[in-house]
Design an enzyme around this catalytic site. Structure first.
Site, PDB file in Angstrom:
ATOM      1  N   TYR A   1       0.842  -1.200   0.000  1.00  0.00           N
ATOM      2  CA  TYR A   1       0.000   0.000   0.000  1.00  0.00           C
ATOM      3  C   TYR A   1       0.878   1.251   0.000  1.00  0.00           C
ATOM      4  CZ  TYR A   1      -3.394   3.421   1.725  1.00  0.00           C
ATOM      5  OH  TYR A   1      -4.186   4.528   1.878  1.00  0.00           O
TER       6      TYR A   1
ATOM      7  N   ASP B   1      -0.303  -6.473   7.817  1.00  0.00           N
ATOM      8  CA  ASP B   1      -1.467  -5.695   7.418  1.00  0.00           C
ATOM      9  C   ASP B   1      -2.318  -6.606   6.536  1.00  0.00           C
ATOM     10  OD1 ASP B   1      -3.310  -4.029   6.121  1.00  0.00           O
ATOM     11  OD2 ASP B   1      -1.935  -2.338   5.993  1.00  0.00           O
TER      12      ASP B   1
HETATM   13  C1  LIG Z   1      -6.347   1.863   3.072  1.00  0.00           C
HETATM   14  C2  LIG Z   1      -5.225   1.083   3.594  1.00  0.00           C
HETATM   15  C3  LIG Z   1      -4.447   1.567   4.653  1.00  0.00           C
HETATM   16  C4  LIG Z   1      -4.676   2.940   5.266  1.00  0.00           C
HETATM   17  O1  LIG Z   1      -5.897   3.043   5.896  1.00  0.00           O
HETATM   18  P1  LIG Z   1      -6.709   4.429   6.071  1.00  0.00           P
HETATM   19  O2  LIG Z   1      -7.909   3.994   6.833  1.00  0.00           O
HETATM   20  O3  LIG Z   1      -6.992   4.951   4.705  1.00  0.00           O
HETATM   21  O4  LIG Z   1      -5.843   5.366   6.841  1.00  0.00           O
HETATM   22  C5  LIG Z   1      -3.423   0.760   5.127  1.00  0.00           C
HETATM   23  N1  LIG Z   1      -3.162  -0.439   4.573  1.00  0.00           N
HETATM   24  C6  LIG Z   1      -3.882  -0.926   3.548  1.00  0.00           C
HETATM   25  C7  LIG Z   1      -3.539  -2.259   2.974  1.00  0.00           C
HETATM   26  C8  LIG Z   1      -4.940  -0.190   3.018  1.00  0.00           C
HETATM   27  O5  LIG Z   1      -5.642  -0.662   1.989  1.00  0.00           O
END
Ligand SMILES: *Cc1c(COP(=O)(O)O)cnc(C)c1O
Length: 388
Positions: A110, A183
């Site tokens: 990301y 993540d």
């Molecule tokens: C969107 C996203 C983020 C960030 O999240 P926000 O809620 O936009 O701050 C982090 N990691 C991944 C994989 C994402 O898709």
């Protein structure tokens, strides 16, 4: 104490989700919890708290508890903490690494995370090593050279849909004393449970499928070990640095979570149908989706992901940037917008966002598959692809 879905043994997670993580509000019998708008809580005549933990809303309140408890149960973790956005959750985890330390991060993830980690590490004298986590041998070799304190994966990765081998990487982290954070936003905890594969921490942008309605920003971190030093730090930082989720957002998130299992089921189904369709379409060069048999990490994805492969997918359109933009412009049902995990399908030309030097193919379209009828999604691409 009355039996509620929260304390009834042996329930499926779908049932726990459907009841918003617990039965009615014990004070009033309300089946949906009240939105806790109070920022502060009174003490009694003896200066005792009316309810333990309820001092000030940056620290804690019942609605956080309920939502965090539900997400921890979903992840199979010990505790969760909500944050004001996915990036606030990402930042909370990155801050575990002290100045002089090393962070080994998967490359090609990301874009917001990559940008943040680069700036954060540069400013704090932290060595940031970016490497392809799916070239497993080379990635594990990095450990002996760089001795990371924290290893960062994104599974599946956005927008390439790479699926790193969490089990093997977590085993290596344990041997070398590194923490592993994953993540798993693009998968949701219904499909992928990194903690069960040995990760120490799992993060989600709750903005995406957890809430699922594209109407709030939020993030969440869950730990395997609530007594760990890293978790103590993360909890303390949330309170002290104050990146808490607002009460209304928490309430909306809990409402969104009630239908998570239904939404994820339909999205998985739609994504599988669309990936089949794209695989056979003469104007699509490549489909990047871990559910596709020819995907380079399909076997790892099958062993790690349960019940489906998620709603995020990228396709490479035959041709270059003009063709990709032409198809995007011709789509009617897919909305041209960033983000993912909402009920509505979205399309994004990532090269336009990340630009030259990012390595993003100019013909790549990233798709977030929603819960529409699959036939309508296919019809939309049928007409849009006929434009090139
Ligand atoms: C969107 C996203 C983020 C960030 O999240 P926000 O809620 O936009 O701050 C982090 N990691 C991944 C994989 C994402 O898709």
């Amino acid at each position: 104490m009355p039996k509620t879905p929260h304390n009834a043994p042996g329930l499926h997670i779908d049932s726990l989700l459907a009841h918003g993580g617990g039965g009615h509000d014990p004070a009033t019998g309300a089946v949906s919890p009240p939105i806790q708008t109070a920022t502060t809580f009174v003490r009694d005549e003896a200066y005792e708290l009316i309810k333990p933990g309820h001092i000030y809303s940056r620290d804690d309140n019942d609605l956080y508890h309920k939502t965090e408890g539900l997400i921890a149960a979903l992840e199979g973790g010990e505790e969760s903490r909500l944050f004001a956005s996915g990036m606030a959750a990402v930042a909370a985890v990155a801050r575990i690494v002290r100045p002089g330390g090393t962070l080994l991060a998967q490359s090609g993830i990301y874009w917001g995370t990559t940008l943040f980690l680069r700036k954060f590490c540069a400013r704090n004298n932290i060595a940031l090593v970016e490497a392809d986590a799916c070239d497993l041998e080379a990635f594990l070799d990095e450990f002996s050279v760089t001795r990371p304190d924290l290893v960062w994966l994104e599974v599946p990765s956005n927008p390439y849909l790479k699926v790193a081998d969490i089990l093997k990487i977590s085993a290596h982290c344990r041997q070398t004393g590194a923490l592993l954070a994953v993540d798993a936003t693009a998968a949701t905890p219904l499909i992928l449970k990194p903690l069960s594969l040995g990760a120490d921490l799992v993060m989600h942008s709750a903005t995406k499928a957890l809430n699922g309605h594209s109407d709030l920003l939020g993030g969440v971190v869950t730990t395997r070990d609530a007594a760990s030093e890293a978790w103590t730090f993360i909890k303390e930082e949330r309170k002290l640095a104050g990146a808490v989720l607002g009460s209304f957002e928490t309430w909306l998130l809990l409402r969104g979570l009630r239908t998570l299992s239904l939404r994820v089921g339909r999205m998985n189904q739609n994504a599988a149908i669309l990936s089949d369709y794209f695989e056979r379409h003469p104007k699509i060069e490549t489909v990047l989706y871990p559910g596709v048999a020819g995907h380079p990490h399909h076997d790892i994805a099958k062993s790690q992901m349960k019940g489906g492969f998620g709603s995020l997918m990228s396709v490479l359109v035959k041709g270059g940037k003009p063709e990709a933009l032409k198809v995007t412009g011709a789509l009617d049902l897919f909305q041209r917008a960033t983000s993912l995990g909402g009920t509505e399908s979205l399309v994004e030309h990532r090269y336009t966002i990340e630009g030259e030097g990012s390595g993003i193919p100019e013909n790549l379209l990233r798709l977030s598959i929603g819960i529409e009828h699959a036939d309508d999604l296919i019809a939309d691409f049928d007409q849009a692809l006929s434009a090139i």
